[in-house]
Design an enzyme around this catalytic site. Structure first.
Site, short mmCIF file in Angstrom:
data_model
loop_
_atom_site.label_atom_id
_atom_site.label_comp_id
_atom_site.label_asym_id
_atom_site.label_seq_id
_atom_site.Cartn_x
_atom_site.Cartn_y
_atom_site.Cartn_z
N GLU A 82 0.85 -1.10 -0.20
CA GLU A 82 -0.14 -0.30 0.06
C GLU A 82 1.05 1.18 0.08
O GLU A 82 0.54 2.36 0.97
CB GLU A 82 -1.09 -0.12 0.90
N HIS B 223 -2.91 2.29 8.87
CA HIS B 223 -3.81 1.78 7.98
C HIS B 223 -4.08 -0.02 8.80
O HIS B 223 -3.10 -0.20 9.15
CB HIS B 223 -3.41 1.06 6.53
N HIS C 159 -6.88 -2.98 8.93
CA HIS C 159 -8.63 -3.76 8.48
C HIS C 159 -8.93 -3.90 10.15
O HIS C 159 -9.43 -5.42 10.28
CB HIS C 159 -7.62 -4.80 7.99
N TYR D 60 -21.43 12.69 18.43
CA TYR D 60 -20.41 13.85 18.40
C TYR D 60 -18.47 13.73 17.93
O TYR D 60 -17.80 14.43 17.58
CB TYR D 60 -20.56 15.35 19.55
N HIS E 286 -12.18 -2.85 2.46
CA HIS E 286 -11.39 -2.96 2.57
C HIS E 286 -10.72 -2.83 4.32
O HIS E 286 -10.34 -3.69 4.85
CB HIS E 286 -10.08 -1.88 2.06
N TYR F 101 -10.56 23.41 22.66
CA TYR F 101 -9.85 22.03 23.32
C TYR F 101 -8.44 22.24 24.30
O TYR F 101 -8.17 22.00 22.58
CB TYR F 101 -10.52 20.96 23.18
ZN LIG Z 1 -5.31 -2.21 2.90
#
Ligand SMILES: [Zn+2]
Length: 183
Positions: free
Chosen positions: A43, A62, A64, A83, A125, A178
């Site tokens: 990726e 990243h 899954h 929120y 994905h 904040y």
């Molecule tokens: Zn992936």
């Protein structure tokens, strides 16, 4: 290494449990790697394209993770059902259209879904979360997974009361300020 000259990315096809800092693969901003550095994650396209499009980010996570991925398999974005959705920087967390893993098309879809925000889902994905440092991106990924789990449960209950645009604008403003009151 010159700051901004490239990125570090996890190697492809390795067991995460056995990885150390020395196993990370350096890639320059043209997507080139030295062969002796190893093979970058499949990726790498979306990591590279996100860094190019969003110089404010210095870390991308990243995963899954279970609920974010389940939700992404329905093509749903996460609307303003809670929120905390504003933690990703907008009034919803978008789901990028599907494209095959590892492609430039997926990278472009991800950059689009991240516009103005720090996290997105990827159809069929998983999820992407970004930040100014790794700990920030990781905690955002965890937060999006929690939101995805809560939204999935709320969907099974039905009759979700979404927050209004005005309320989400108010929450986003509160999030921006904040923690700035204290030194
Ligand atoms: Zn992936």
């Amino acid at each position: 290494l010159r700051a901004g000259s490239g990125l570090l990315i996890t190697p492809s096809g390795r067991d995460y449990e056995t990885l150390g800092p020395e196993d990370m693969v350096f890639m320059d901003m043209d997507g080139q790697v030295n062969e002796q550095d190893g093979v970058p994650s499949s990726e790498w396209h979306f990591h590279l394209e996100i860094y190019k499009a969003r110089p404010e980010f210095a870390a991308i996570v990243h995963t899954h993770s279970r609920y974010a991925t389940a939700l992404a398999c329905t093509g749903r974005s996460i609307p303003a059902f809670h929120y905390m959705v504003a933690i990703a920087g907008g009034k919803e967390i978008a789901c990028a259209p599907y494209a095959t893993f590892g492609t430039l098309e997926l990278a472009q879809n991800a950059v689009g879904a991240l516009a103005g925000r720090k996290a997105c889902l990827l159809s069929n994905h998983g999820l992407i979360a970004c930040g100014r440092m790794l700990s920030e991106a990781l905690s955002l990924a965890d937060e999006v997974e929690t939101l995805a789990a809560q939204y999935s449960i709320a969907l099974t209950l039905g009759d979700i009361q979404l927050l209004s645009d005005e309320e989400m604008a108010h929450v986003l403003e509160k999030f921006r300020t904040y923690g700035r009151e204290s030194p």
